[in-house]
Design an enzyme around this catalytic site. Structure first.
Site, short mmCIF file in Angstrom:
data_model
loop_
_atom_site.label_atom_id
_atom_site.label_comp_id
_atom_site.label_asym_id
_atom_site.label_seq_id
_atom_site.Cartn_x
_atom_site.Cartn_y
_atom_site.Cartn_z
CG HIS A 117 2.89 53.03 14.29
ND1 HIS A 117 3.30 52.03 13.44
CD2 HIS A 117 1.53 52.94 14.32
CE1 HIS A 117 2.25 51.39 12.95
NE2 HIS A 117 1.17 51.91 13.48
CG HIS A 151 -2.43 53.28 16.45
ND1 HIS A 151 -2.38 54.42 15.68
CD2 HIS A 151 -2.05 52.27 15.63
CE1 HIS A 151 -2.00 54.11 14.44
NE2 HIS A 151 -1.78 52.81 14.39
CE1 TYR A 190 5.53 42.89 23.71
CE2 TYR A 190 5.87 43.06 21.35
CZ TYR A 190 6.26 42.58 22.59
OH TYR A 190 7.37 41.79 22.70
#
Length: 179
Positions: free
Chosen positions: A58, A60, A146
């Protein structure tokens, strides 16, 4: 279910987008494809990313739309589409997904939150940067590659060892004093 989105022109939003199969690591494995998807969409539908973290399953981000723009949905639909189309079809797909021309890579829904004020903004930036530690991917925030955390360190808004020792465990106060 009745999903209600808040559409505010020029709004700043926190988003979470998740892979359908949470055991996959596609996002970190294919980080360059995801970055390319963001760049392609940004050229056509501008936005500004205040903070981002990409985890294996996922991501954000804290994204701000230009003044007068309110459609964040098209931006993420295209980002997810470009990312998915760049990958070879290997995932199982049911007839519904095939009929809708969906790959079965992403969850259909996503989390979106309209940022209310400066404190809400800062809380979400901190949440984004802390997320790899929260998910036990690394022990220190600085170890996760990342993340926009490294840009914030370069700007002097976080110390490199933020939340890595008892001396520097506080959250950032962007543009303000230390008090």
């Amino acid at each position: 279910m009745d999903y209600r989105r808040q559409w505010r022109p020029g709004g700043c939003y926190f988003f979470t987008h998740t892979l359908l199969d949470r055991t996959q690591t596609l996002l970190s494995d294919q980080i360059e494809i995801l970055r390319t998807a963001f760049r392609l969409v940004k050229k056509r539908y501008p936005f500004f990313i205040h903070a981002v973290v990409v985890l294996p399953d996922h991501f954000h981000c804290l994204l701000e739309l230009p003044q007068g723009e309110h459609d964040f949905a098209i931006r993420f639909r295209l980002i997810k589409m470009y990312f998915s189309r760049a990958l070879a079809i290997q995932e199982p797909r049911n007839t519904c997904r095939i009929r809708r021309r969906e790959r079965g890579i992403w969850q259909r829904r996503y989390w979106e939150h309209l940022i209310r004020d400066q404190q809400d903004f800062l809380n979400h930036i901190n949440y984004i940067h802390w997320n790899p530690v929260k998910h036990q991917l690394v022990k220190l925030v600085l170890e996760w590659p990342y993340s926009s955390f490294h840009s914030y360190v370069a700007l002097g808004w976080y110390p490199l060892n933020w939340c890595g020792d008892t001396q520097n465990s506080g959250f950032i106060n962007i543009g303000g004093d230390d008090g």
